[in-house]
Motif scaffolding. Structure first.
Motif, mmCIF file in Angstrom:
data_model
loop_
_atom_site.group_PDB
_atom_site.id
_atom_site.type_symbol
_atom_site.label_atom_id
_atom_site.label_comp_id
_atom_site.label_asym_id
_atom_site.label_seq_id
_atom_site.Cartn_x
_atom_site.Cartn_y
_atom_site.Cartn_z
ATOM 1 N N GLN A 400 72.230 75.040 5.893
ATOM 2 C CA GLN A 400 71.716 73.682 5.721
ATOM 3 C C GLN A 400 70.605 73.773 4.671
ATOM 4 O O GLN A 400 69.493 74.190 4.959
ATOM 5 N N PRO A 403 67.673 69.977 4.602
ATOM 6 C CA PRO A 403 67.448 69.255 5.863
ATOM 7 C C PRO A 403 66.531 68.051 5.661
ATOM 8 O O PRO A 403 65.759 68.005 4.697
ATOM 9 N N PRO A 408 64.905 74.901 4.993
ATOM 10 C CA PRO A 408 66.350 75.111 5.189
ATOM 11 C C PRO A 408 66.595 76.095 6.338
ATOM 12 O O PRO A 408 65.700 76.831 6.755
ATOM 13 N N GLU A 411 72.949 76.717 10.110
ATOM 14 C CA GLU A 411 73.379 75.843 11.202
ATOM 15 C C GLU A 411 74.621 76.433 11.851
ATOM 16 O O GLU A 411 75.632 76.678 11.184
ATOM 17 N N ARG A 486 78.908 73.539 2.686
ATOM 18 C CA ARG A 486 78.921 72.598 3.801
ATOM 19 C C ARG A 486 80.262 71.887 3.959
ATOM 20 O O ARG A 486 80.354 70.880 4.677
ATOM 21 N N ASP A 490 80.137 69.618 7.180
ATOM 22 C CA ASP A 490 79.947 68.176 7.056
ATOM 23 C C ASP A 490 81.003 67.404 7.825
ATOM 24 O O ASP A 490 80.729 66.331 8.374
ATOM 25 N N SER A 493 80.283 67.721 11.604
ATOM 26 C CA SER A 493 79.161 66.881 12.036
ATOM 27 C C SER A 493 79.643 65.590 12.690
ATOM 28 O O SER A 493 78.902 64.954 13.448
#
Length: 499
Positions: A400, A403, A408, A411, A486, A490, A493
């Motif tokens: 990450q 943030p 950072p 994660e 990510r 992502d 999430s």
């Protein structure tokens, strides 16, 4: 005990003796493979382009054959796919194993008349060495299942095309055909969830003794069985005593599996790839998998820390050492030359040569120069849950970088079957292990470049939903356990568990 199971034990002993013959003469075995490859390679377009006729030893070979990935060999593969003969290996392939590519889209890995039997023999020998060690062959009287891709093959310029597991389904020995599940019709179902539901129906009334597949998908099968019956796996299949797997490190899933099964069972780890069946676990008492040295593959190794250097160290088997993370390079009777399959391995033994898979050379985190690899995150997670009731269904790790608040961090997306009472305490245990293992990571924490890692809980079934969303639910597909971007994070999430 049936005649088949009684005969299996002396047969297994003979096979073990044959395996030990080459395993105890590793360098001689690899030299013989090397000479055969070069001799046959001289007759191919690749061999002529790379002056194979003047290769007398491994040093000559390194000067003439560069390290390749699929893109590097693609001009030759495209000629093979177009129907040309004697390009990478003599004649034309028996099959193309279709795998997912990155920049190249679908990849077509040739499997030849010489290479195909090595896949089948290695898989067979993994079972036979288990029998030879345990002196127990009763499982051959029961039903066996391998959760795999569809055996339906396409035609590509006169060559059969399919997933490796689907191709292998055509080579089940006659003496095991009656024991094999699921049925051919069920195996051909493309939709994974429909397929697993049908497998549950077919296997429930059977005496299942061997179950195999990628752990995350076998777990889905187990959960559906339990949901349907209310019984654990050992109650449903009391003679099921060992599980065969490959493709991922099993340790993070072990607690969960033993909870679903209801007892401890033996495990056999395999290392099959479309490019070749590289290794299998040959004993229950030692770590690692026996490297297949007589299977038409000549191995090379490059220290992972040097892989992206302009002139990395490139060695054959005789110069490997314990404790080094290597990128494994293949030269094969399927016509792959200097081929990087993307995996990293570490030797657990040099007498005989045994390896463990430590990750993917492209699957790492170094957003800040930390050089975190798969082996480190797996060990950290294992240490954090050891001796606890915590069970992990699936996980992946990503940086990450930006943030909303603070420094950072890494994660960790984790789907729990049994979650910890204190998520922050678990994160602290994982972070402590990461710092102990990786000096670069520790320096970044101590230097206030990174803050300690954070765990994001993924809702139950979240990883399955992610795989469905990218069209890769089931089969031999698996989620990378770490990545340097990510892209996966992502999307995951969207599947966060509620607080």
């Amino acid at each position: 005990m049936s005649i088949k199971s009684r005969l299996a034990i002396p047969f297994a002993k003979r096979v073990k003796k044959s395996v030990l013959k080459w395993a105890n003469n590793p360098l001689k075995t690899q030299e013989k493979v090397f000479q055969h490859l070069v001799s046959e390679g001289c007759k191919t377009a690749f061999g002529k382009d790379h002056d194979f006729v003047s290769i007398n030893n491994y040093e000559d070979f390194k000067k003439r054959v560069p390290i390749n990935d699929y893109e590097g060999l693609r001009p030759y593969v495209d000629r093979v796919v177009a129907g040309e003969s004697d390009v990478l290996w003599k004649g034309r392939p028996l099959y193309f194993a279709k795998t997912s590519g990155t920049t190249s889209g679908a990849k077509y890995i040739p499997i030849t008349k010489e290479s195909m039997p090595t896949h089948i023999t290695a898989a067979r020998n993994a079972l036979l060495l288990y029998i030879a060690e345990t002196k127990d062959a009763r499982f051959v009287d029961g039903k066996m299942i391998f959760l795999q891709g569809s055996p339906v093959l396409e035609d590509k310029s006169g060559v059969k095309l399919g997933r490796l597991s689907g191709i292998a389904a055509h080579y089940v020995p006659n003496y095991l055909l009656k024991n094999r599940l699921p049925s051919w019709e069920t195996n051909c179902i493309e939709d994974w969830e429909t397929k697993v539901d049908k497998i549950v129906e077919e296997t429930l009334p059977e005496n299942m003794t061997v179950i195999s597949g990628i752990p995350s998908w076998v777990q889905m099968y187990f959960e559906k069985l339990i949901e349907k019956t209310g019984k654990n796996i050992s109650e449903l299949f009391p003679n099921f005593n060992f599980f065969i797997y490959g493709g991922v490190n099993f340790e993070p899933y072990k607690n969960k599996f033993e909870s679903l099964i209801g007892k401890k069972v033996d495990y056999i780890e395999l290392y099959p790839a479309s490019e070749g069946f590289i290794a299998y676990q040959d004993t229950q008492t030692e770590k690692g998998m026996l490297l297949q040295l007589n299977s038409g593959m000549f191995y090379e190794f490059i220290p992972a820390t040097e892989f992206f250097d302009e002139n990395p160290t490139r060695v054959s088997l005789k110069d490997v050492v314990l404790g080094v993370n290597y990128v494994i390079i293949l030269n094969t009777t399927a016509g792959l030359w200097g081929y990087n399959i993307g995996d990293t391995v570490e030797f657990t033994s040099l007498q005989p040569y045994r390896i463990k898979v430590t990750g993917r050379i492209k699957h790492f985190i170094s957003a800040f120069g930390e050089h975190v690899i798969g082996k480190e995150v797996e060990l950290a997670l294992n240490e954090a849950i050891k001796g606890t009731p915590i069970n992990i269904s699936e996980f992946t790790v990503a940086p990450q970088v930006n943030p909303e608040v603070g420094l950072p961090y890494h994660e960790w997306f984790i789907e729990f079957e049994t979650a910890p009472d204190n998520l922050e305490a678990m994160a602290e245990r994982i972070d402590a292990s990461m710092q102990e293992q990786n000096i670069y990571y520790r320096d970044l924490i101590e230097g206030k470049v990174l803050q300690p890692l954070k765990i994001t809980r993924v809702q139950k079934g979240g990883f399955h939903e992610y795989m469905r969303s990218i069209g890769k639910l089931g089969g031999q597909n698996k989620i990378p356990q770490l990545s340097d971007n990510r892209k996966i994070a992502d999307v995951l999430s969207n599947f966060k568990a509620g607080s």
